[in-house]
Design a protein around this motif. Structure first.
Motif, mmCIF file in Angstrom:
data_model
loop_
_atom_site.group_PDB
_atom_site.id
_atom_site.type_symbol
_atom_site.label_atom_id
_atom_site.label_comp_id
_atom_site.label_asym_id
_atom_site.label_seq_id
_atom_site.Cartn_x
_atom_site.Cartn_y
_atom_site.Cartn_z
ATOM 1 N N GLU A 67 0.819 -1.217 0.000
ATOM 2 C CA GLU A 67 0.000 0.000 0.000
ATOM 3 C C GLU A 67 0.851 1.265 0.000
ATOM 4 N N LYS A 71 1.036 4.400 -2.778
ATOM 5 C CA LYS A 71 0.806 5.784 -2.359
ATOM 6 C C LYS A 71 1.981 6.673 -2.755
ATOM 7 N N LYS A 119 -6.540 -5.585 -5.177
ATOM 8 C CA LYS A 119 -6.387 -4.529 -4.167
ATOM 9 C C LYS A 119 -5.510 -3.394 -4.676
ATOM 10 N N LEU A 122 -7.692 -0.946 -6.422
ATOM 11 C CA LEU A 122 -8.422 -0.143 -5.438
ATOM 12 C C LEU A 122 -7.516 0.932 -4.836
ATOM 13 N N LEU A 123 -6.310 0.547 -4.459
ATOM 14 C CA LEU A 123 -5.410 1.489 -3.799
ATOM 15 C C LEU A 123 -4.928 2.577 -4.754
ATOM 16 N N CYS A 125 -6.510 3.815 -7.217
ATOM 17 C CA CYS A 125 -7.632 4.750 -7.343
ATOM 18 C C CYS A 125 -7.847 5.534 -6.062
ATOM 19 N N ARG A 126 -7.740 4.863 -4.945
ATOM 20 C CA ARG A 126 -7.932 5.515 -3.640
ATOM 21 C C ARG A 126 -7.001 6.722 -3.474
ATOM 22 N N PHE A 127 -5.747 6.561 -3.897
ATOM 23 C CA PHE A 127 -4.763 7.622 -3.713
ATOM 24 C C PHE A 127 -4.779 8.645 -4.849
ATOM 25 N N ILE A 172 -16.252 2.488 -9.426
ATOM 26 C CA ILE A 172 -15.477 3.726 -9.467
ATOM 27 C C ILE A 172 -16.137 4.721 -10.415
ATOM 28 N N GLN A 175 -19.300 6.134 -8.739
ATOM 29 C CA GLN A 175 -19.123 6.957 -7.555
ATOM 30 C C GLN A 175 -18.420 8.285 -7.829
ATOM 31 N N TYR A 176 -17.631 8.357 -8.920
ATOM 32 C CA TYR A 176 -16.831 9.565 -9.151
ATOM 33 C C TYR A 176 -17.081 10.221 -10.505
#
Length: 268
Positions: A67, A71, A119, A122-123, A125-127, A172, A175-176
């Motif tokens: 992770e 990042k 994952k 997901l990460l 995109c999350r960052f 994704i 939601q965005y």
């Protein structure tokens, strides 16, 4: 041409194959590109090659199973180029020795593939998404696979992880979307990347060719050009979709090749 002018792209798994193709094509179209790969020497070499051709690129390390590493890759992109407007989540693993059928799949391998293949998407995109919102929008492209749409004799973890990528892409996008962020995926069939050519004997390649609707295998640029389209404003009204780039391998009744052989033999 400048289809990617003023855009900044982070491409994971960008040192070779599909990722390298996408990075090179985006750079040729005016994007500033960060090539992130576990093979950091390969990533830096790829970036230098792009620079020699007049493009703007940087090569960095990323461990898609970590992770903090993901990042940092996003953070480097924003710090180095001032923003991020395109993310190509392209890292994926498979292991034919451990990723077997449901009864025999190695459960540690299942967890590893879910971590790296799913994952990491997901990460990434999350960052990246908060920075994309700050930049006014962006485009995310995820590498899925035709294994996410069909069943196979082996690779149950790989197929399940890629099927999840397909649906995560829809979430994704949903939601965005109002933040002017699009999210799509590309699902390759057999592509003649260096890894495929080095690891698949000609006999296996011939089996795949037998079931393609087209008379040839796919090449990295076939996926790279699709990714370029999805990253550019040419696809500005496309989101939540997975484009299957597989040479028509999965479109036909599976009995077609044998039936054609039967008809040839039946000719007087």
């Amino acid at each position: 041409m400048a289809r990617m002018k003023d855009k900044v792209a982070l491409i994971t798994g960008g040192a070779s194959g599909i990722g390298l193709s996408a990075a090179s094509l985006m750079a040729k179209e005016g994007a500033q590109v960060v090539i992130a790969d576990f093979n950091v020497d390969g990533a830096k070499e790829a970036a230098e090659n792009i620079k020699t051709q007049g493009g703007d690129a940087a090569g960095i390390f990323v461990d898609a199973g970590n992770e903090d590493s993901i990042k940092k890759a996003v953070g480097f992109t924003v710090q180095h180029y001032g923003k991020i407007t395109c993310l190509f989540n392209n890292v994926g693993l498979t292991n034919l020795k451990k990723d077997l059928d449901v009864v025999h799949v190695d459960l540690d391998e299942w967890d590893r593939l879910m971590n790296v293949n799913l994952k990491s998407v997901l990460l990434g995109c999350r960052f990246a998404i908060p920075h994309m919102i700050h930049a006014g929008g962006g485009s995310i492209i995820n590498t899925a696979s035709m294994a996410g749409f069909t069943g196979d004799a082996v690779r149950v973890a790989y197929g399940a992880s890629k099927a999840a990528v397909v649906n995560l892409t829809k979430y994704i996008a949903t939601q965005y979307g109002k933040n002017n962020i699009r999210c799509n995926a590309v699902a390759p069939g057999l592509i003649l990347t260096p890894a495929a050519e080095n690891n698949m004997p000609p006999e296996v390649l011939n089996i795949f060719a037998k079931y393609n609707a087209l008379p040839y295998h796919g090449e990295p640029d076939d996926i790279g050009n699709t990714v370029l389209f999805l990253a550019s404003d040419e696809s500005k009204f496309i989101t939540g979709q997975t484009i299957q780039v597989e040479g028509g391998h999965y479109i036909a009744n599976p009995t077609v090749p044998e039936f054609e052989q039967f008809m040839e033999k039946a000719q007087p």
